[in-house]
Design an enzyme around this catalytic site. Structure first.
Site, PDB file in Angstrom:
ATOM      1  CB  SER A  76     -45.315   6.910 -16.289  1.00 21.75           C
ATOM      2  OG  SER A  76     -46.632   6.514 -16.522  1.00 21.75           O
ATOM      3  CG  ASP A  77     -48.649  12.753 -15.233  1.00 24.21           C
ATOM      4  OD1 ASP A  77     -47.982  13.105 -14.242  1.00 24.21           O
ATOM      5  OD2 ASP A  77     -49.830  13.110 -15.425  1.00 24.21           O
ATOM      6  CB  THR A  78     -51.581   8.254 -13.518  1.00 30.92           C
ATOM      7  OG1 THR A  78     -50.741   7.204 -14.007  1.00 30.92           O
ATOM      8  CG2 THR A  78     -53.006   7.721 -13.375  1.00 30.92           C
TER       9      THR A  78
END
Length: 192
Positions: free
Chosen positions: A75-77
Site C-alpha cells: 500500500s501507499d498513501t
C-alpha cells in the site's frame, strides 16, 4: 468473517505501518509482515492516484518468489495538495513546512492497495477530502515536538492531537486518512 475465507492463503502484509497492522488485526486476518526495501521514486508526470498506484505496485514487485498460496498486500498513501504530493517528512523542518501548507485548506488523502498472488494482481485506491482549520505556528510546533509525525504522509495523523483540533470535516473514509481504505480492502478480500 474473513479468517475462514482466507484460510487457504498465506497473507503477507508488505508494510511496517503500525496502523495498517492494527487494521489487519481488527479484521481478524492471519498475516505475516515482510517489509522489502524499495526506492520510492515515481515518474514526475504522474498525478494523484497514479502516484499511489505506481508505488503500491512498485512495492509488490519486490516480492519475486511468491508461493502458490501467497497473497501479498502492499500500500501507499500520499497527501495531494495543489497538484503536488506531500509524502512523509524527513525532519521537523519538512513536517513544519507541510503542516503550514495544509493549514486553512482542504486536501486529498489518497491510498492505493495492491493485492498480488502468483495468479493475479489487482490495484485499488480511495480518496478522502480533508478540511483543515488555520493552524498557528505554536500549534504546529507543539504537534511536531510531541508526536514526531515523520512516518505519516503529509506530516500528520488524523487519529492524533492535530486531528482532534485541526480537522473541521472530511468527505470519504476516515480510515483511508489513517493509511488504509479498510472497507475497500474488505470487499476485495471477500470477493477472492
Amino acid at each position: 468473517m474473513l479468517s475462514k475465507k482466507l484460510s487457504r492463503y498465506n497473507i503477507i502484509l508488505g508494510s511496517a505501518s503500525p496502523r495498517r497492522q492494527l487494521f489487519f488485526n481488527e479484521l481478524h486476518i492471519n498475516f505475516t509482515i515482510q517489509v522489502k526495501e524499495v526506492d520510492e521514486v515515481y515518474p514526475a508526470e504522474l498525478q494523484g492516484s497514479e502516484i499511489t498506484d505506481y508505488l503500491a505496485n512498485l512495492k509488490s514487485k519486490a516480492f519475486t518468489n511468491l508461493k502458490e498460496n501467497d497473497l501479498v498486500i502492499t500500500s501507499d498513501t500520499i497527501v495531494w495538495l495543489e497538484n503536488k504530493a506531500l509524502e512523509k517528512p524527513n525532519n521537523e523542518a519538512e513536517a513544519f513546512t507541510m503542516l503550514k501548507k495544509i493549514s486553512g485548506k482542504n486536501h486529498e488523502v489518497i491510498t492505493s492497495i495492491s493485492l498480488k498472488s502468483v495468479h493475479f494482481q489487482k490495484i485499488i485506491n480511495d480518496t478522502t477530502q480533508v478540511f483543515f482549520k488555520e493552524l498557528s505556528e505554536e500549534e504546529i510546533n507543539y504537534y511536531i515536538k510531541n508526536y514526531q509525525p515523520f512516518d505519516k504522509a503529509g506530516g500528520y495523523g488524523i487519529q492524533e492531537w492535530i486531528g482532534f483540533i485541526a480537522i473541521e470535516k472530511i468527505e470519504g473514509s476516515y480510515f483511508n486518512v489513517m493509511g488504509l481504505p479498510v472497507h475497500k480492502l474488505y470487499k476485495e478480500l471477500q470477493n477472492l
